[in-house]
Scaffold this motif. Structure first.
Motif, PDB file in Angstrom:
ATOM      1  N   GLN A  10       1.014  -1.170   0.043  1.00 42.99           N
ATOM      2  CA  GLN A  10      -0.053  -0.047   0.146  1.00 42.99           C
ATOM      3  C   GLN A  10       0.927   1.326   0.033  1.00 42.99           C
ATOM      4  OE1 GLN A  10      -2.176   0.807   3.636  1.00 42.99           O
ATOM      5  NE2 GLN A  10      -3.943   1.489   2.404  1.00 42.99           N
ATOM      6  N   HIS A 161      -3.876   5.044   8.571  1.00 42.91           N
ATOM      7  CA  HIS A 161      -5.185   5.609   8.456  1.00 42.91           C
ATOM      8  C   HIS A 161      -5.131   7.183   8.150  1.00 42.91           C
ATOM      9  CE1 HIS A 161      -8.102   2.137   8.827  1.00 42.91           C
ATOM     10  NE2 HIS A 161      -7.406   1.722   9.996  1.00 42.91           N
ATOM     11  N   GLU A 164      -3.631   7.052   4.888  1.00 38.14           N
ATOM     12  CA  GLU A 164      -4.467   6.821   3.529  1.00 38.14           C
ATOM     13  C   GLU A 164      -5.671   8.164   3.439  1.00 38.14           C
ATOM     14  OE1 GLU A 164      -5.355   2.198   4.442  1.00 38.14           O
ATOM     15  OE2 GLU A 164      -7.153   3.471   4.202  1.00 38.14           O
TER      16      GLU A 164
ATOM     17  N   ARG B 220      -9.349   4.763  -4.981  1.00 38.01           N
ATOM     18  CA  ARG B 220      -9.392   4.297  -3.569  1.00 38.01           C
ATOM     19  C   ARG B 220      -9.503   2.776  -3.470  1.00 38.01           C
ATOM     20  NH1 ARG B 220     -13.730   8.989  -2.867  1.00 38.01           N
ATOM     21  NH2 ARG B 220     -12.143  10.608  -1.973  1.00 38.01           N
ATOM     22  N   HIS B 224      -7.236   0.379  -1.545  1.00 40.23           N
ATOM     23  CA  HIS B 224      -8.040  -0.642  -0.518  1.00 40.23           C
ATOM     24  C   HIS B 224      -7.860  -2.013  -0.980  1.00 40.23           C
ATOM     25  CE1 HIS B 224      -8.400   2.779   2.092  1.00 40.23           C
ATOM     26  NE2 HIS B 224      -9.101   3.439   1.112  1.00 40.23           N
ATOM     27  N   THR B 249      -6.885  -3.832  10.274  1.00 44.20           N
ATOM     28  CA  THR B 249      -6.433  -3.635   8.731  1.00 44.20           C
ATOM     29  C   THR B 249      -6.521  -4.942   7.989  1.00 44.20           C
ATOM     30  OG1 THR B 249      -4.498  -3.686   9.598  1.00 44.20           O
ATOM     31  CG2 THR B 249      -4.912  -1.477   9.274  1.00 44.20           C
ATOM     32  N   GLN B 251      -8.181  -6.136   5.848  1.00 45.00           N
ATOM     33  CA  GLN B 251      -8.501  -6.173   4.223  1.00 45.00           C
ATOM     34  C   GLN B 251      -7.209  -5.718   3.425  1.00 45.00           C
ATOM     35  OE1 GLN B 251     -11.260  -2.739   4.208  1.00 45.00           O
ATOM     36  NE2 GLN B 251     -13.056  -4.128   3.716  1.00 45.00           N
ATOM     37  N   ASN B 252      -6.361  -5.169   4.196  1.00 41.59           N
ATOM     38  CA  ASN B 252      -4.942  -4.940   3.563  1.00 41.59           C
ATOM     39  C   ASN B 252      -4.334  -6.417   3.206  1.00 41.59           C
ATOM     40  OD1 ASN B 252      -5.324  -2.231   3.719  1.00 41.59           O
ATOM     41  ND2 ASN B 252      -4.386  -2.209   5.960  1.00 41.59           N
ATOM     42  N   THR B 255      -4.691  -6.872  -0.247  1.00 41.01           N
ATOM     43  CA  THR B 255      -4.023  -6.180  -1.261  1.00 41.01           C
ATOM     44  C   THR B 255      -2.930  -6.875  -1.937  1.00 41.01           C
ATOM     45  OG1 THR B 255      -4.456  -4.350   0.402  1.00 41.01           O
ATOM     46  CG2 THR B 255      -3.065  -3.790  -1.458  1.00 41.01           C
TER      47      THR B 255
END
Lengths: 289, 289
Positions: A10, A161, A164, B220, B224, B249, B251-252, B255
């Motif tokens: 990320q 966060h 982001e 976005r 994400h 986090t 969800q990361n 990624t």
């Protein structure tokens, strides 16, 4: 460890976003600044042409003089619009792009800060892993290390966060600004070109309505000295003989006198017209007097 | 002697005409050549901007990518018209002005020839005058000298007429050419500016219709990693504990996988889009597939 890896990927997206923006906004800025400078050089050359056209006009007969003056005035008008174009490009295109430098620096600092927090999380995780392998029975030490990992992770998560959000704002602003800056560029160029079309249409009419024959009549009169001062004619009678060939050019005798008279007339009546440094606008009306 | 004097003043008018033409046509020529060169420099800068806009477009999401590509294409179109402007200025403005150099040289040579004939006439007149004073009784010598004067005067008169005609033609051509060259200049500029207005109007529409929100959604999603591959979700269950903050986090974690998959997908399906060197037109359709 997959969270850390995902954060790493990320942060790479974020870094790419900022690096790209830095690279391309920098190039847009220097190219558009160069474009603006080249436009200013073009204006300078045209300004010099206006000056020469005006000087030249002052050496010509009334018809061409008026045509060249009016044409030079229109050409000068286009350069005024070009000057406005240059100023507006500097204010609305080059300056906002320059401001991006500071903006990007700030974002880069934030990313760096995040990477340090991220590094600390990895360090704490590695420490915990080592402890678990070396002293799997030391519950207190492991518990302490777990707390450190947890704290570092909270930090990393919070910073993620924040980052982001910042990148989101950065990207939104970037896209908005791109649209705005290039729309402004297009508008500035469009206004200039439209004005130029308008002024050149008028300039074309000026050149079209130039009366070559009338101008040539003036020139021939100047060459032969027949300006209608018939009182000077008796001079012809003082010629040696009408049979001698040069008597045919007897009219030329008046040229000297005539051109002297014209010089006197002009030095009192139209002296402004003879001075190429004189203000253009003041002169513009002289031929109609 | 007044005829000789009048011829002298006439030749001065002729010389002034040619000298002025030489001076100003020379300056018009070099200024308009410089103006043309500066226009070419402006085109070069804009061409570089087109290149950078295209490269930048390839690093952006589909929405901005399409906008920047189309904008760059319009900007390139304006440069094509500017190139046509440069070529036409060279052919129809700078070249005819350059040709004047040769034309003026020839006229200057004619004037020089006339001045020699004129000088001879003066020489013969002076010779006759001397004879009349020194040997007023030598009828034969005086008669011979008179014949020489007459012959020289016939020459001078004939040359004067030739020169008058030549200067008349020269002036007529000069005035005609001035009108033609500057009319052509104005027409070339007018056509370019009108085309630029047309193309920039289209470019303005392109920038206006850019959908910032759609672009941000893409960005976005990329940040994400939520591209709808829900089959990857079970990974979440392997997280240490839902209570541990970094689970937030979670969800990361996708990624990395997601971006790996995207890499694979793109390397087969959209590889062209990732290569900034790839042909523009070929890429232009890729996002719609």
């Amino acid at each position: 460890m997959s969270i850390v890896l995902s954060r790493d990927s990320q942060v790479r997206v974020m870094e790419n976003t900022v690096t790209n923006a830095e690279k391309y906004f920098g190039q847009f800025c220097s190219l558009l600044a160069a474009y603006t400078r080249k436009t200013a050089r073009l204006r300078d050359k045209a300004d010099q042409l206006v000056k020469q056209l005006t000087d030249f006009a002052n050496t010509e007969n009334p018809e061409m003089r008026a045509t060249m003056r009016n044409f030079a005035e229109d050409l000068a008008k286009v350069q005024d619009y070009r000057q406005a174009e240059v100023e507006r490009l500097e204010t609305k295109v080059v300056s906002p792009l320059k401001l991006y430098g500071a903006h990007i620096k700030q974002t880069r600092a934030e990313i760096k800060k995040f990477k340090q927090v991220q590094k600390n999380e990895i360090k704490q995780l590695e420490k915990l892993e080592k402890l678990r392998q070396k002293s799997p029975s030391d519950r207190q030490m492991i518990s302490q290390a777990e707390t450190s990992v947890q704290r570092a992770s909270v930090d990393a998560s919070r910073t993620t966060h924040q980052l982001e959000e910042m990148i989101d704002t950065f990207q939104k602003q970037k896209l908005k600004d791109l649209q705005k800056i290039f729309s402004d560029f297009v508008t500035i160029e469009m206004v200039f070109h439209a004005k130029a079309v308008e002024v050149y249409s008028s300039a074309f009419q000026i050149l079209e309505s130039y009366d070559l024959e009338r101008d040539l009549e003036d020139f021939r009169a100047k060459m032969h000295g027949v300006y209608g001062h018939y009182d000077a004619r008796p001079l012809k009678d003082t010629m040696p003989s009408p049979a001698v060939p040069w008597a045919l050019t007897g009219q030329n005798a008046q040229t000297t006198i005539r051109s002297q008279r014209r010089d006197e007339e002009e030095s009192t009546e139209h002296s402004a017209e003879e001075d190429p440094v004189e203000d253009l606008r003041g002169q513009g009306q002289a031929p109609q007097q």
